[in-house]
Design an enzyme around this catalytic site. Sequence first.
Site, PDB file in Angstrom:
ATOM      1  N   LYS A 271       1.190   4.860   7.002  1.00  0.00           N
ATOM      2  CA  LYS A 271       0.436   5.749   5.427  1.00  0.00           C
ATOM      3  C   LYS A 271       1.171   7.193   5.795  1.00  0.00           C
ATOM      4  CE  LYS A 271      -2.591   2.773   4.802  1.00  0.00           C
ATOM      5  NZ  LYS A 271      -2.826   1.796   4.009  1.00  0.00           N
TER       6      LYS A 271
ATOM      7  N   SER B 161       0.593  -1.003   0.096  1.00  0.00           N
ATOM      8  CA  SER B 161       0.236   0.262  -0.074  1.00  0.00           C
ATOM      9  C   SER B 161       0.658   0.998  -0.213  1.00  0.00           C
ATOM     10  CB  SER B 161      -0.877   0.191   1.726  1.00  0.00           C
ATOM     11  OG  SER B 161      -0.326   0.128   1.974  1.00  0.00           O
TER      12      SER B 161
END
Length: 251
Positions: A133, A62
């Site tokens: 993230k 991701s």
Amino acid sequence: MPPESSESSGEQPEQPEEPEDAEEASGRSRSWDLLMLAGICLLVLLLVNAFVARPYSVPSGSMEDTLRPGDRIVANQLAYAFGDHPERGDVVVFDGTGSFIREPEEPPGLMDELRSLGRGLGIVPAGNTVYVKRVIGVGGDRVTCKGPGLPITVNGVPLDESSYLAPGDAPSAVAFDVLVPRGELWVMGDHRSASRDSRDHLGQPGGGFVPEDKVIGRADWVVYPFSRWTGLDRPASFAAIAGAGGHGEQR
């Protein structure tokens, strides 16, 4: 006549005998010293893991190409420890419980508490509640995207993501318009088409925002594999929105 000395008689003075277990006692002393040294080293390692820097393994793609599956990163836990806050562009490691995944319905049991303690000390794997993230918006920011092929804007300023966005990825395949609440973050993966991030939790409790107090640390280094050893600096493009307003107004 004076007594005959041992020298003149050819006899050597008797030497005191060492205790039979002297060597054994010396060995025990060395073993104890080594054990103490090992214990001190372990304690220092646990303290470093708990309060300074903690290693994590990247589980998915991701965050490609910034981070790849299997990369070992180090989260700097002192980055926000003295009144500082996560900044736009920082790559952060955080606990997604309550934002990306639901809080457990039942209170934690003894084993849950022990596992949590082990994770805090860095001796138990992080588990599936920990995410990595990039921070796109902080408290007070308005973050928007009008759809595929269009840039993300922060407080009305388009964000240039070309330095870290995965090749071929659009900034976002879905449109959104959010105001980041005080003390929370809007986070996204660099591989947008393969990232479940704040966008995926719009409309859910918490709205996809990550509370700052759930941030474990800032990912500052990739340390393994050695061929990818590098620092994770904040992209220069975020400086363009530094004076755009919103930042910090709700902190």
